[in-house]
Design a protein around this motif. Structure first.
Motif, mmCIF file in Angstrom:
data_model
loop_
_atom_site.group_PDB
_atom_site.id
_atom_site.type_symbol
_atom_site.label_atom_id
_atom_site.label_comp_id
_atom_site.label_asym_id
_atom_site.label_seq_id
_atom_site.Cartn_x
_atom_site.Cartn_y
_atom_site.Cartn_z
ATOM 1 N N ASP A 63 -4.849 -0.557 -14.046
ATOM 2 C CA ASP A 63 -5.855 0.493 -13.889
ATOM 3 C C ASP A 63 -6.312 0.654 -12.442
ATOM 4 O O ASP A 63 -6.690 1.734 -12.022
ATOM 5 N N ASN A 64 -6.275 -0.451 -11.667
ATOM 6 C CA ASN A 64 -6.730 -0.403 -10.285
ATOM 7 C C ASN A 64 -5.640 0.079 -9.320
ATOM 8 O O ASN A 64 -5.843 0.099 -8.113
ATOM 9 N N GLY A 65 -4.458 0.443 -9.857
ATOM 10 C CA GLY A 65 -3.379 0.973 -9.041
ATOM 11 C C GLY A 65 -2.389 -0.067 -8.552
ATOM 12 O O GLY A 65 -1.333 0.286 -8.027
ATOM 13 N N TYR A 66 -2.700 -1.337 -8.706
ATOM 14 C CA TYR A 66 -1.766 -2.385 -8.289
ATOM 15 C C TYR A 66 -0.597 -2.462 -9.269
ATOM 16 O O TYR A 66 -0.745 -2.145 -10.448
ATOM 17 N N HIS A 67 0.524 -2.914 -8.774
ATOM 18 C CA HIS A 67 1.720 -3.102 -9.592
ATOM 19 C C HIS A 67 1.930 -4.595 -9.817
ATOM 20 O O HIS A 67 1.861 -5.382 -8.873
#
Length: 85
Positions: A10-14
């Motif tokens: 959700d925070n954009g990290y992969h």
């Protein structure tokens, strides 16, 4: 390292799970773009090899769930690890 399963949080990290050495150790890498992955956790360390088939998901509570198989002796066990984002 060879990535086998990935998820975008959700925070954009992969997050990428992989096996190092073919069914030996399981690692978790994380990065902002997917190309800048940093190994942050070894779930099945080199001292106790035998992990395989890692899967990662993020649940609705934002926790990251990792499931993988561990081969011990003549049996196979499933491990489930929950990580807080």
């Amino acid at each position: 390292h060879k990535g086998h399963c990935s998820a975008t949080l959700d925070n954009g990290y992969h997050v990428v799970l992989g096996e190092d050495g073919g069914h030996k150790t399981i690692y978790l890498g994380i990065g902002k773009t997917g190309d800048d992955l940093e190994d942050v956790l070894h779930l099945q360390p080199k001292e106790r090899p035998g992990g395989a088939y890692p899967v990662v998901i993020q649940a609705s509570d934002r926790k990251v769930h990792v499931v993988y198989a561990v081969f011990k002796g003549k049996g196979t066990h499933i491990r489930h690890v929950v990580l807080d984002e």
